[in-house]
Design a protein around this motif. Structure first.
Motif, mmCIF file in Angstrom:
data_model
loop_
_atom_site.group_PDB
_atom_site.id
_atom_site.type_symbol
_atom_site.label_atom_id
_atom_site.label_comp_id
_atom_site.label_asym_id
_atom_site.label_seq_id
_atom_site.Cartn_x
_atom_site.Cartn_y
_atom_site.Cartn_z
ATOM 1 N N GLU A 1 -4.767 -1.266 31.497
ATOM 2 C CA GLU A 1 -5.578 -0.747 32.608
ATOM 3 C C GLU A 1 -6.671 0.176 32.091
ATOM 4 N N GLN A 2 -6.350 0.997 31.093
ATOM 5 C CA GLN A 2 -7.351 1.883 30.497
ATOM 6 C C GLN A 2 -8.456 1.069 29.826
ATOM 7 N N LYS A 3 -8.058 0.037 29.095
ATOM 8 C CA LYS A 3 -9.025 -0.836 28.429
ATOM 9 C C LYS A 3 -9.945 -1.483 29.453
ATOM 10 N N GLN A 4 -9.359 -2.012 30.528
ATOM 11 C CA GLN A 4 -10.150 -2.668 31.572
ATOM 12 C C GLN A 4 -11.106 -1.679 32.233
ATOM 13 N N ALA A 5 -10.638 -0.459 32.490
ATOM 14 C CA ALA A 5 -11.482 0.559 33.114
ATOM 15 C C ALA A 5 -12.641 0.942 32.197
ATOM 16 N N THR A 6 -12.379 1.065 30.906
ATOM 17 C CA THR A 6 -13.429 1.397 29.936
ATOM 18 C C THR A 6 -14.470 0.290 29.876
ATOM 19 N N MET A 7 -13.999 -0.939 29.789
ATOM 20 C CA MET A 7 -14.917 -2.070 29.729
ATOM 21 C C MET A 7 -15.754 -2.167 31.003
ATOM 22 N N GLN A 8 -15.126 -1.980 32.149
ATOM 23 C CA GLN A 8 -15.840 -2.058 33.422
ATOM 24 C C GLN A 8 -16.900 -0.972 33.527
ATOM 25 N N LYS A 9 -16.563 0.234 33.089
ATOM 26 C CA LYS A 9 -17.517 1.338 33.129
ATOM 27 C C LYS A 9 -18.725 1.019 32.245
ATOM 28 N N LEU A 10 -18.469 0.528 31.033
ATOM 29 C CA LEU A 10 -19.572 0.164 30.138
ATOM 30 C C LEU A 10 -20.440 -0.945 30.739
ATOM 31 N N LEU A 11 -19.802 -1.932 31.345
ATOM 32 C CA LEU A 11 -20.556 -3.025 31.968
ATOM 33 C C LEU A 11 -21.449 -2.521 33.105
ATOM 34 N N GLU A 12 -20.908 -1.638 33.946
ATOM 35 C CA GLU A 12 -21.686 -1.111 35.070
ATOM 36 C C GLU A 12 -22.888 -0.313 34.582
ATOM 37 N N VAL A 13 -22.645 0.581 33.626
ATOM 38 C CA VAL A 13 -23.728 1.416 33.104
ATOM 39 C C VAL A 13 -24.757 0.549 32.380
ATOM 40 N N ALA A 14 -24.282 -0.380 31.551
ATOM 41 C CA ALA A 14 -25.196 -1.252 30.803
ATOM 42 C C ALA A 14 -26.033 -2.091 31.758
ATOM 43 N N ARG A 15 -25.436 -2.574 32.825
ATOM 44 C CA ARG A 15 -26.205 -3.384 33.775
ATOM 45 C C ARG A 15 -27.338 -2.573 34.367
#
Length: 195
Positions: free
Chosen positions: A7-21
């Motif tokens: 869950e932590q990994k998924q949250a980190t990846m999602q945060k990076l994707l949102e910011v990068a977008r």
């Protein structure tokens, strides 16, 4: 309740994707420094490298998420009708509308092909919008709605026409009018394949 590592990994990846977008949409790939993205996300460069391998890997993940989001919109719009021809045209309109939205336009139309190359960009398109178009045309063929025509050829023809149309719409001074003209042209084109 404590989150699991997954869950932590998924949250980190999602945060990076949102910011990068946001950064890729606003500034473009070349002008979006990794340092700014990881700082905004409250993470480190190490997290970006760990999850995506590179800035290009992060961009590819963002492009894939944009393509998937657009495909979901196309599917939802097409499903609002029970008529196969209307489904096709609603899906085409949904694709063109979503592709030229400010949060998608630069990533999908400009940076995607130039940063990743045509082949990588096409693979993401084929897995999403083109796949849905092919499935709809195949369904219409089975239902007897299409004249005898290669579904594969028609898929590529319509996909290419819409991809070129969205490039034109994105540069048009009146995007709304250009979108309506493009939808009308696609509808007229499709009429030639109607049985």
């Amino acid at each position: 309740m404590k989150r699991t590592k997954a869950e932590q990994k998924q949250a980190t990846m999602q945060k990076l994707l949102e910011v990068a977008r946001e950064h890729f949409s606003e500034h473009g790939y070349a002008e979006a420094p990794m340092e700014d993205m990881v700082k905004t996300a409250g993470l480190t460069r190490g997290a970006l490298y760990h999850h995506f391998g590179s800035k290009e890997g992060l961009f590819l993940a963002v492009l894939e998420s944009v393509q998937q989001e657009i495909a979901e919109r196309v599917e939802a719009e097409a499903a609002s009708s029970g008529d196969p021809w209307e489904q096709l045209l609603l899906g085409c309109r949904a694709f063109m509308t979503a592709a030229v939205e400010p949060r998608n336009r630069r990533i999908l139309l400009l940076d995607g092909p130039s940063v990743l190359g045509w082949d990588a960009w096409r693979r993401t398109d084929e897995q999403n919008a083109m796949r849905l178009l092919r499935e709809q045309l195949e369904l219409m063929r089975r239902q007897g709605c299409l004249k005898p025509v290669s579904v594969e050829a028609l898929t590529h023809l319509l996909s290419g026409a819409m991809n070129e149309a969205v490039l034109w719409i994105a540069e048009s001074p009146d995007r709304r009018q250009a979108l309506e003209e493009s939808v009308a042209a696609i509808a007229l084109l499709c009429e030639g394949f109607k049985k």
